[in-house]
Design a protein around this motif. Sequence first.
Motif, PDB file in Angstrom:
ATOM      1  N   VAL A 131      51.271  30.333 -14.903  1.00  0.00           N
ATOM      2  CA  VAL A 131      50.395  31.302 -15.554  1.00  0.00           C
ATOM      3  C   VAL A 131      49.111  31.512 -14.766  1.00  0.00           C
ATOM      4  O   VAL A 131      48.471  32.569 -14.860  1.00  0.00           O
ATOM      5  CB  VAL A 131      50.090  30.844 -17.003  1.00  0.00           C
ATOM      6  CG1 VAL A 131      49.165  29.628 -17.008  1.00  0.00           C
ATOM      7  CG2 VAL A 131      49.485  31.983 -17.824  1.00  0.00           C
ATOM      8  N   GLU A 132      48.703  30.521 -13.942  1.00  0.00           N
ATOM      9  CA  GLU A 132      47.491  30.662 -13.137  1.00  0.00           C
ATOM     10  C   GLU A 132      47.622  31.775 -12.100  1.00  0.00           C
ATOM     11  O   GLU A 132      46.611  32.313 -11.636  1.00  0.00           O
ATOM     12  CB  GLU A 132      47.166  29.332 -12.441  1.00  0.00           C
ATOM     13  CG  GLU A 132      46.871  28.182 -13.383  1.00  0.00           C
ATOM     14  CD  GLU A 132      45.641  28.427 -14.243  1.00  0.00           C
ATOM     15  OE1 GLU A 132      44.712  29.114 -13.753  1.00  0.00           O
ATOM     16  OE2 GLU A 132      45.606  27.948 -15.391  1.00  0.00           O
ATOM     17  N   LEU A 133      48.847  32.130 -11.731  1.00  0.00           N
ATOM     18  CA  LEU A 133      49.056  33.204 -10.763  1.00  0.00           C
ATOM     19  C   LEU A 133      48.648  34.564 -11.318  1.00  0.00           C
ATOM     20  O   LEU A 133      48.447  35.511 -10.552  1.00  0.00           O
ATOM     21  CB  LEU A 133      50.525  33.245 -10.329  1.00  0.00           C
ATOM     22  CG  LEU A 133      51.030  32.059  -9.494  1.00  0.00           C
ATOM     23  CD1 LEU A 133      52.521  32.195  -9.237  1.00  0.00           C
ATOM     24  CD2 LEU A 133      50.271  31.960  -8.183  1.00  0.00           C
ATOM     25  N   LEU A 136      47.120  41.287 -17.158  1.00  0.00           N
ATOM     26  CA  LEU A 136      48.342  40.552 -17.497  1.00  0.00           C
ATOM     27  C   LEU A 136      48.022  39.227 -18.180  1.00  0.00           C
ATOM     28  O   LEU A 136      48.715  38.817 -19.113  1.00  0.00           O
ATOM     29  CB  LEU A 136      49.175  40.309 -16.236  1.00  0.00           C
ATOM     30  CG  LEU A 136      49.831  41.543 -15.605  1.00  0.00           C
ATOM     31  CD1 LEU A 136      50.557  41.168 -14.327  1.00  0.00           C
ATOM     32  CD2 LEU A 136      50.793  42.197 -16.591  1.00  0.00           C
ATOM     33  N   ARG A 137      46.982  38.549 -17.711  1.00  0.00           N
ATOM     34  CA  ARG A 137      46.608  37.271 -18.330  1.00  0.00           C
ATOM     35  C   ARG A 137      46.111  37.489 -19.755  1.00  0.00           C
ATOM     36  O   ARG A 137      46.398  36.691 -20.660  1.00  0.00           O
ATOM     37  CB  ARG A 137      45.536  36.584 -17.487  1.00  0.00           C
ATOM     38  CG  ARG A 137      45.112  35.211 -18.016  1.00  0.00           C
ATOM     39  CD  ARG A 137      46.295  34.238 -17.999  1.00  0.00           C
ATOM     40  NE  ARG A 137      45.932  32.940 -18.545  1.00  0.00           N
ATOM     41  CZ  ARG A 137      45.430  31.943 -17.825  1.00  0.00           C
ATOM     42  NH1 ARG A 137      45.220  32.105 -16.525  1.00  0.00           N
ATOM     43  NH2 ARG A 137      45.146  30.799 -18.381  1.00  0.00           N
ATOM     44  N   THR A 187      53.231  27.671  -5.790  1.00  0.00           N
ATOM     45  CA  THR A 187      51.974  27.015  -5.474  1.00  0.00           C
ATOM     46  C   THR A 187      52.204  25.508  -5.556  1.00  0.00           C
ATOM     47  O   THR A 187      53.223  25.064  -6.110  1.00  0.00           O
ATOM     48  CB  THR A 187      50.881  27.427  -6.473  1.00  0.00           C
ATOM     49  OG1 THR A 187      51.227  26.939  -7.780  1.00  0.00           O
ATOM     50  CG2 THR A 187      50.727  28.946  -6.533  1.00  0.00           C
ATOM     51  N   PRO A 188      51.290  24.700  -5.020  1.00  0.00           N
ATOM     52  CA  PRO A 188      51.455  23.243  -5.132  1.00  0.00           C
ATOM     53  C   PRO A 188      51.592  22.759  -6.573  1.00  0.00           C
ATOM     54  O   PRO A 188      52.225  21.730  -6.824  1.00  0.00           O
ATOM     55  CB  PRO A 188      50.171  22.706  -4.479  1.00  0.00           C
ATOM     56  CG  PRO A 188      49.785  23.769  -3.494  1.00  0.00           C
ATOM     57  CD  PRO A 188      50.159  25.060  -4.144  1.00  0.00           C
ATOM     58  N   ARG A 189      51.010  23.510  -7.524  1.00  0.00           N
ATOM     59  CA  ARG A 189      51.114  23.135  -8.932  1.00  0.00           C
ATOM     60  C   ARG A 189      52.545  23.253  -9.447  1.00  0.00           C
ATOM     61  O   ARG A 189      52.868  22.713 -10.511  1.00  0.00           O
ATOM     62  CB  ARG A 189      50.212  24.037  -9.787  1.00  0.00           C
ATOM     63  CG  ARG A 189      48.754  23.660  -9.788  1.00  0.00           C
ATOM     64  CD  ARG A 189      47.915  24.727 -10.473  1.00  0.00           C
ATOM     65  NE  ARG A 189      48.490  25.168 -11.732  1.00  0.00           N
ATOM     66  CZ  ARG A 189      48.246  24.596 -12.911  1.00  0.00           C
ATOM     67  NH1 ARG A 189      47.458  23.544 -12.981  1.00  0.00           N
ATOM     68  NH2 ARG A 189      48.794  25.080 -14.014  1.00  0.00           N
ATOM     69  N   MET A 190      53.402  23.966  -8.719  1.00  0.00           N
ATOM     70  CA  MET A 190      54.764  24.218  -9.176  1.00  0.00           C
ATOM     71  C   MET A 190      55.802  23.372  -8.447  1.00  0.00           C
ATOM     72  O   MET A 190      56.992  23.590  -8.605  1.00  0.00           O
ATOM     73  CB  MET A 190      55.093  25.708  -8.998  1.00  0.00           C
ATOM     74  CG  MET A 190      54.171  26.633  -9.762  1.00  0.00           C
ATOM     75  SD  MET A 190      54.288  28.362  -9.221  1.00  0.00           S
ATOM     76  CE  MET A 190      55.990  28.731  -9.611  1.00  0.00           C
ATOM     77  N   ILE A 213      55.424  27.435 -24.071  1.00  0.00           N
ATOM     78  CA  ILE A 213      55.954  27.056 -22.756  1.00  0.00           C
ATOM     79  C   ILE A 213      54.859  26.387 -21.915  1.00  0.00           C
ATOM     80  O   ILE A 213      55.105  25.372 -21.249  1.00  0.00           O
ATOM     81  CB  ILE A 213      56.521  28.285 -22.018  1.00  0.00           C
ATOM     82  CG1 ILE A 213      57.711  28.867 -22.789  1.00  0.00           C
ATOM     83  CG2 ILE A 213      56.925  27.913 -20.595  1.00  0.00           C
ATOM     84  CD1 ILE A 213      58.888  27.940 -22.933  1.00  0.00           C
ATOM     85  N   ILE A 214      53.652  26.945 -21.936  1.00  0.00           N
ATOM     86  CA  ILE A 214      52.540  26.346 -21.186  1.00  0.00           C
ATOM     87  C   ILE A 214      52.262  24.932 -21.691  1.00  0.00           C
ATOM     88  O   ILE A 214      51.971  24.018 -20.903  1.00  0.00           O
ATOM     89  CB  ILE A 214      51.279  27.226 -21.303  1.00  0.00           C
ATOM     90  CG1 ILE A 214      51.480  28.547 -20.565  1.00  0.00           C
ATOM     91  CG2 ILE A 214      50.054  26.504 -20.746  1.00  0.00           C
ATOM     92  CD1 ILE A 214      50.380  29.561 -20.807  1.00  0.00           C
TER      93      ILE A 214
END
Length: 262
Positions: A194-196, A202-203, A61-64, A215-216
């Motif tokens: 993590v947003e995925l 799972l979240r 994603t753009p965040r990555m 890690i976050i």
Amino acid sequence: MFRLIQVLLRYRALIASLVSRELKARYRGSVLGFLWSFANPILLLVTYTLVFMIILPMKQTPRMEPYFLFFFTGLLPWTWFTSSLLEGSSVLIAGGNLIKKVLFPAEVLPTVTVLTNMVQFLIGLPILLVLLAFAGRLGPDAVLVPLVIIVQLVLTLGATLFLSALTVHFRDIGNILGHVLQLWFFATPILYDVELLGDGTLRKLERFNPLGHIIISYQQMLFHGHFDHWRGLAGAFVAGIVALAVGAFIFDRLRDTYAEGV
């Protein structure tokens, strides 16, 4: 736990000496010598980038973006954690001659392992910071990184003490641990954002992963340029304190059996 801290403070000079000796021993006889401390994280980054960007491209994603820096931000602390657990689980067995000395504090050995790998992490961290700054990703919240390092140190030390004590009597732990850590790697948001995970099961399960919160926190402070994961980091710190207390308790309860077990 408080007794453990007192012992470690009392023998801090010995710990520092052993950490220095361990770092020198790792690269003794190599051509590059201590420069491998810088080369290893770079080679690790190149390897994983090749695999997960070209051979097996991950959903991004753009965040990555840039992905290799996003991945490196999580990989560096993960390497510290896993190396400490893998090496620390057998450190009492490897140091059997020292353990059999009456006055030698056994808890020094797993502590030296954790601190040695922390120094390796700290050596690789400036490389990450330079790359992040060059990519325009580094923000003012990066000054908060020492908080996450402290939380990870507490959690890692507790887990290493626990595993090192049990491995003396249950040698199978060394064989199982590698597989558990491999599963833990994919359960931790290192390869992916993590947003995925959305708001599904799972979240919810990820919220119980203390290393995931660590890690976050690294990703937000270093890569995203803002930090609002205070509750998650506080939860990881509580989990770290519990791990340290349990690890210190188990380590002390089994202390008298180490000489015979190794």
